[in-house]
Motif scaffolding. Structure first.
Motif, PDB file in Angstrom:
ATOM      1  N   THR A 128      52.900  53.592  12.584  1.00  0.00           N
ATOM      2  CA  THR A 128      52.773  53.246  13.994  1.00  0.00           C
ATOM      3  C   THR A 128      53.474  54.248  14.908  1.00  0.00           C
ATOM      4  OG1 THR A 128      54.632  51.713  13.700  1.00  0.00           O
ATOM      5  CG2 THR A 128      52.426  50.786  13.627  1.00  0.00           C
ATOM      6  N   ARG A 129      53.843  55.408  14.396  1.00  0.00           N
ATOM      7  CA  ARG A 129      54.352  56.460  15.268  1.00  0.00           C
ATOM      8  C   ARG A 129      53.279  56.792  16.313  1.00  0.00           C
ATOM      9  NH1 ARG A 129      59.732  56.650  13.613  1.00  0.00           N
ATOM     10  NH2 ARG A 129      59.962  57.598  11.551  1.00  0.00           N
ATOM     11  N   ARG A 130      53.713  57.304  17.449  1.00  0.00           N
ATOM     12  CA  ARG A 130      52.770  57.634  18.508  1.00  0.00           C
ATOM     13  C   ARG A 130      51.760  58.669  18.036  1.00  0.00           C
ATOM     14  NH1 ARG A 130      54.165  60.303  24.406  1.00  0.00           N
ATOM     15  NH2 ARG A 130      52.233  59.670  25.446  1.00  0.00           N
ATOM     16  N   HIS A 131      50.483  58.387  18.236  1.00  0.00           N
ATOM     17  CA  HIS A 131      49.352  59.249  17.884  1.00  0.00           C
ATOM     18  C   HIS A 131      49.190  59.443  16.371  1.00  0.00           C
ATOM     19  CE1 HIS A 131      49.027  60.053  22.104  1.00  0.00           C
ATOM     20  NE2 HIS A 131      50.105  60.824  22.165  1.00  0.00           N
ATOM     21  N   ALA A 132      49.914  58.692  15.566  1.00  0.00           N
ATOM     22  CA  ALA A 132      49.853  58.914  14.116  1.00  0.00           C
ATOM     23  C   ALA A 132      48.444  58.696  13.576  1.00  0.00           C
ATOM     24  CB  ALA A 132      50.844  57.995  13.401  1.00  0.00           C
ATOM     25  N   GLY A 147      47.575  73.560  15.646  1.00  0.00           N
ATOM     26  CA  GLY A 147      48.069  72.551  16.560  1.00  0.00           C
ATOM     27  C   GLY A 147      47.158  72.385  17.764  1.00  0.00           C
ATOM     28  N   ARG A 148      46.661  73.490  18.295  1.00  0.00           N
ATOM     29  CA  ARG A 148      45.806  73.410  19.485  1.00  0.00           C
ATOM     30  C   ARG A 148      44.488  72.721  19.173  1.00  0.00           C
ATOM     31  NH1 ARG A 148      45.982  77.706  24.216  1.00  0.00           N
ATOM     32  NH2 ARG A 148      44.754  76.559  25.761  1.00  0.00           N
ATOM     33  N   ALA A 149      43.863  73.075  18.046  1.00  0.00           N
ATOM     34  CA  ALA A 149      42.604  72.435  17.664  1.00  0.00           C
ATOM     35  C   ALA A 149      42.827  70.960  17.357  1.00  0.00           C
ATOM     36  CB  ALA A 149      42.002  73.146  16.455  1.00  0.00           C
ATOM     37  N   LEU A 150      43.960  70.650  16.746  1.00  0.00           N
ATOM     38  CA  LEU A 150      44.284  69.251  16.449  1.00  0.00           C
ATOM     39  C   LEU A 150      44.447  68.457  17.738  1.00  0.00           C
ATOM     40  CD1 LEU A 150      45.062  67.050  14.405  1.00  0.00           C
ATOM     41  CD2 LEU A 150      47.374  67.980  14.407  1.00  0.00           C
ATOM     42  N   ALA A 151      45.112  69.042  18.733  1.00  0.00           N
ATOM     43  CA  ALA A 151      45.303  68.359  20.012  1.00  0.00           C
ATOM     44  C   ALA A 151      43.972  68.083  20.692  1.00  0.00           C
ATOM     45  CB  ALA A 151      46.195  69.197  20.917  1.00  0.00           C
ATOM     46  N   ALA A 152      43.024  69.007  20.578  1.00  0.00           N
ATOM     47  CA  ALA A 152      41.722  68.825  21.218  1.00  0.00           C
ATOM     48  C   ALA A 152      40.977  67.623  20.657  1.00  0.00           C
ATOM     49  CB  ALA A 152      40.878  70.089  21.046  1.00  0.00           C
ATOM     50  N   ARG A 153      41.254  67.263  19.400  1.00  0.00           N
ATOM     51  CA  ARG A 153      40.594  66.106  18.789  1.00  0.00           C
ATOM     52  C   ARG A 153      41.430  64.837  18.920  1.00  0.00           C
ATOM     53  NH1 ARG A 153      38.296  70.329  18.402  1.00  0.00           N
ATOM     54  NH2 ARG A 153      36.483  70.802  17.112  1.00  0.00           N
ATOM     55  N   ILE A 155      44.319  64.183  20.988  1.00  0.00           N
ATOM     56  CA  ILE A 155      44.782  63.778  22.332  1.00  0.00           C
ATOM     57  C   ILE A 155      44.045  64.613  23.383  1.00  0.00           C
ATOM     58  CG2 ILE A 155      47.028  62.901  21.610  1.00  0.00           C
ATOM     59  CD1 ILE A 155      48.229  65.600  22.478  1.00  0.00           C
ATOM     60  N   PRO A 156      42.737  64.500  23.494  1.00  0.00           N
ATOM     61  CA  PRO A 156      41.958  65.397  24.360  1.00  0.00           C
ATOM     62  C   PRO A 156      42.255  65.259  25.844  1.00  0.00           C
ATOM     63  CG  PRO A 156      40.599  63.581  23.600  1.00  0.00           C
ATOM     64  CD  PRO A 156      41.880  63.505  22.826  1.00  0.00           C
ATOM     65  N   THR A 157      42.809  64.139  26.274  1.00  0.00           N
ATOM     66  CA  THR A 157      43.062  63.931  27.702  1.00  0.00           C
ATOM     67  C   THR A 157      44.464  64.372  28.123  1.00  0.00           C
ATOM     68  OG1 THR A 157      43.830  61.651  27.329  1.00  0.00           O
ATOM     69  CG2 THR A 157      41.470  61.977  27.738  1.00  0.00           C
ATOM     70  N   GLN A 158      45.240  64.904  27.188  1.00  0.00           N
ATOM     71  CA  GLN A 158      46.611  65.297  27.494  1.00  0.00           C
ATOM     72  C   GLN A 158      46.784  66.809  27.370  1.00  0.00           C
ATOM     73  OE1 GLN A 158      49.710  62.991  25.575  1.00  0.00           O
ATOM     74  NE2 GLN A 158      48.341  61.266  25.236  1.00  0.00           N
ATOM     75  N   GLN A 159      47.877  67.296  27.922  1.00  0.00           N
ATOM     76  CA  GLN A 159      48.234  68.698  27.726  1.00  0.00           C
ATOM     77  C   GLN A 159      48.353  68.968  26.234  1.00  0.00           C
ATOM     78  OE1 GLN A 159      48.634  71.254  29.818  1.00  0.00           O
ATOM     79  NE2 GLN A 159      49.330  72.661  28.213  1.00  0.00           N
ATOM     80  N   TRP A 160      47.734  70.037  25.755  1.00  0.00           N
ATOM     81  CA  TRP A 160      47.627  70.220  24.310  1.00  0.00           C
ATOM     82  C   TRP A 160      48.988  70.377  23.630  1.00  0.00           C
ATOM     83  CZ3 TRP A 160      49.095  74.416  21.341  1.00  0.00           C
ATOM     84  CH2 TRP A 160      49.421  75.599  22.013  1.00  0.00           C
ATOM     85  N   THR A 161      49.977  70.885  24.348  1.00  0.00           N
ATOM     86  CA  THR A 161      51.290  71.045  23.727  1.00  0.00           C
ATOM     87  C   THR A 161      51.981  69.703  23.451  1.00  0.00           C
ATOM     88  OG1 THR A 161      52.245  71.340  25.937  1.00  0.00           O
ATOM     89  CG2 THR A 161      51.696  73.341  24.707  1.00  0.00           C
ATOM     90  N   ASN A 162      51.457  68.623  24.025  1.00  0.00           N
ATOM     91  CA  ASN A 162      52.029  67.298  23.763  1.00  0.00           C
ATOM     92  C   ASN A 162      51.812  66.854  22.317  1.00  0.00           C
ATOM     93  OD1 ASN A 162      52.825  67.135  26.407  1.00  0.00           O
ATOM     94  ND2 ASN A 162      51.196  65.753  27.059  1.00  0.00           N
ATOM     95  N   ILE A 163      50.996  67.596  21.568  1.00  0.00           N
ATOM     96  CA  ILE A 163      50.760  67.230  20.176  1.00  0.00           C
ATOM     97  C   ILE A 163      51.974  67.538  19.304  1.00  0.00           C
ATOM     98  CG2 ILE A 163      49.829  69.440  19.356  1.00  0.00           C
ATOM     99  CD1 ILE A 163      48.422  65.951  18.498  1.00  0.00           C
ATOM    100  N   TYR A 164      52.835  68.445  19.745  1.00  0.00           N
ATOM    101  CA  TYR A 164      53.892  68.912  18.860  1.00  0.00           C
ATOM    102  C   TYR A 164      55.009  67.893  18.595  1.00  0.00           C
ATOM    103  CZ  TYR A 164      51.636  73.409  18.657  1.00  0.00           C
ATOM    104  OH  TYR A 164      50.727  74.409  18.427  1.00  0.00           O
ATOM    105  N   PRO A 165      55.476  67.122  19.566  1.00  0.00           N
ATOM    106  CA  PRO A 165      56.493  66.121  19.218  1.00  0.00           C
ATOM    107  C   PRO A 165      56.044  65.133  18.144  1.00  0.00           C
ATOM    108  CG  PRO A 165      56.503  66.502  21.577  1.00  0.00           C
ATOM    109  CD  PRO A 165      55.307  67.231  21.037  1.00  0.00           C
ATOM    110  N   PRO A 166      54.852  64.503  18.260  1.00  0.00           N
ATOM    111  CA  PRO A 166      54.451  63.611  17.171  1.00  0.00           C
ATOM    112  C   PRO A 166      54.179  64.344  15.864  1.00  0.00           C
ATOM    113  CG  PRO A 166      52.689  63.778  18.798  1.00  0.00           C
ATOM    114  CD  PRO A 166      53.905  64.414  19.394  1.00  0.00           C
ATOM    115  N   LEU A 167      53.686  65.585  15.960  1.00  0.00           N
ATOM    116  CA  LEU A 167      53.453  66.357  14.741  1.00  0.00           C
ATOM    117  C   LEU A 167      54.757  66.653  14.018  1.00  0.00           C
ATOM    118  CD1 LEU A 167      50.716  69.106  15.239  1.00  0.00           C
ATOM    119  CD2 LEU A 167      50.855  67.376  13.439  1.00  0.00           C
TER     120      LEU A 167
END
Length: 283
Positions: A128-132, A147-153, A155-167
């Protein structure tokens, strides 16, 4: 409205599984469901098994489980109210041993004795981690991904760098691997090992028999199923408050074998500590 940039059936699947996890993950919810896996119980009987919870807390827990369609409150008369499983809760029970099996194989061994219910609680905390869920689905479907391609799938509505904290958290938890900063991400062995758990949760949340989990289009071992079977949203079973039909005997659900002796052996477990990036998933 799509939550991810994945195909519509995957997006709906993630939403359903996330909702299912939100029902059962709050602390003590799984324990209450297991306590109710036999004949219906009065409130006082349930409360006696959870002496560390105040009455107000137990009332809120039972109400939330009733609202989720997992517990049925039956008023037999003004002084006789019982709580028991709905069919949805009964069909969920076989998923729990799958979570225990995954925890026993992939979680770091505890320092002391740990009950099966604690194994479940530790595992659900990771899921249940965020975006898990979105990250797990994307990496399972696409394999090794930047990371960028992962963010596009995911969390597409967010800034792509936001993928890194949950990652970074999922790497620390041991569910995702990477060779270093700027390198692609992929599921770890533990992440791949979640397949039976996530397939079963998805199948249950879609209202299908658990025998169909093997054919889940992303996590199943036999992916010949029509993925559209997982696309439509399964409504939660509404809570009923009617008197049970006395002509129809109530058959108590069979308790899981691992539940009988260790359900309440640790009444106040510690929550999982942040994991290390190597050496397995820390509790």
């Amino acid at each position: 409205m799509s939550l991810t940039g994945l195909p519509a059936d995957n997006d709906a699947d993630i939403a359903r599984v996330s909702e299912a996890l939100a029902m059962i993950t709050p602390r003590w919810n799984v324990r209450i469901l297991l306590a109710l896996s036999g004949p219906p119980l009065r409130y006082s009987e349930i409360a006696n098994s959870f002496s560390w919870l105040h009455n107000g807390q137990m009332h809120l827990k039972l109400r939330s489980l009733c609202d989720a369609g997992l517990v049925q409150r039956s008023e037999h008369d003004a002084r006789n109210v019982t709580y028991g499983h709905t069919g949805r809760a009964t069909s969920l029970l076989p998923v729990l041993p799958l979570i225990v099996s995954w925890a026993e194989q992939y979680l770091e061994p505890p320092e002391g004795e740990q009950s099966a219910i604690e194994q479940i609680e530790d595992s659900l905390t990771l899921l249940t981690r965020r975006h898990a869920a979105a990250i797990l689905w994307t990496l399972k479907g696409r394999g090794e991904t930047s990371g960028r391609a992962l963010a596009a799938r995911a969390i597409p509505t967010q800034q792509w760098t936001n993928i890194y904290p949950p990652l970074r958290q999922m790497v620390a938890d041991g569910l995702v691997d990477t060779d270093g900063k700027g390198q692609p991400y992929r599921l770890s062995g533990a992440g791949e090992g979640l397949a039976p758990v996530l397939a079963a949760l998805s199948t249950w949340s879609a209202g299908q028999p658990l025998t169909q989990a093997i054919r889940h289009p992303v996590w199943g071992q036999d992916r010949t199923a029509d993925s559209g079977a997982w696309a439509s949203h399964q409504a939660r079973t509404p809570t009923t408050r009617t008197r049970p039909d006395p002509a129809v005997p109530t058959q108590p659900a069979q308790r899981p074998k691992w539940q009988d002796t260790d359900l309440f052996s640790h009444p106040a477990p510690a929550r999982p500590a942040p994991a290390l990036p190597s050496g397995g998933i820390r509790r």
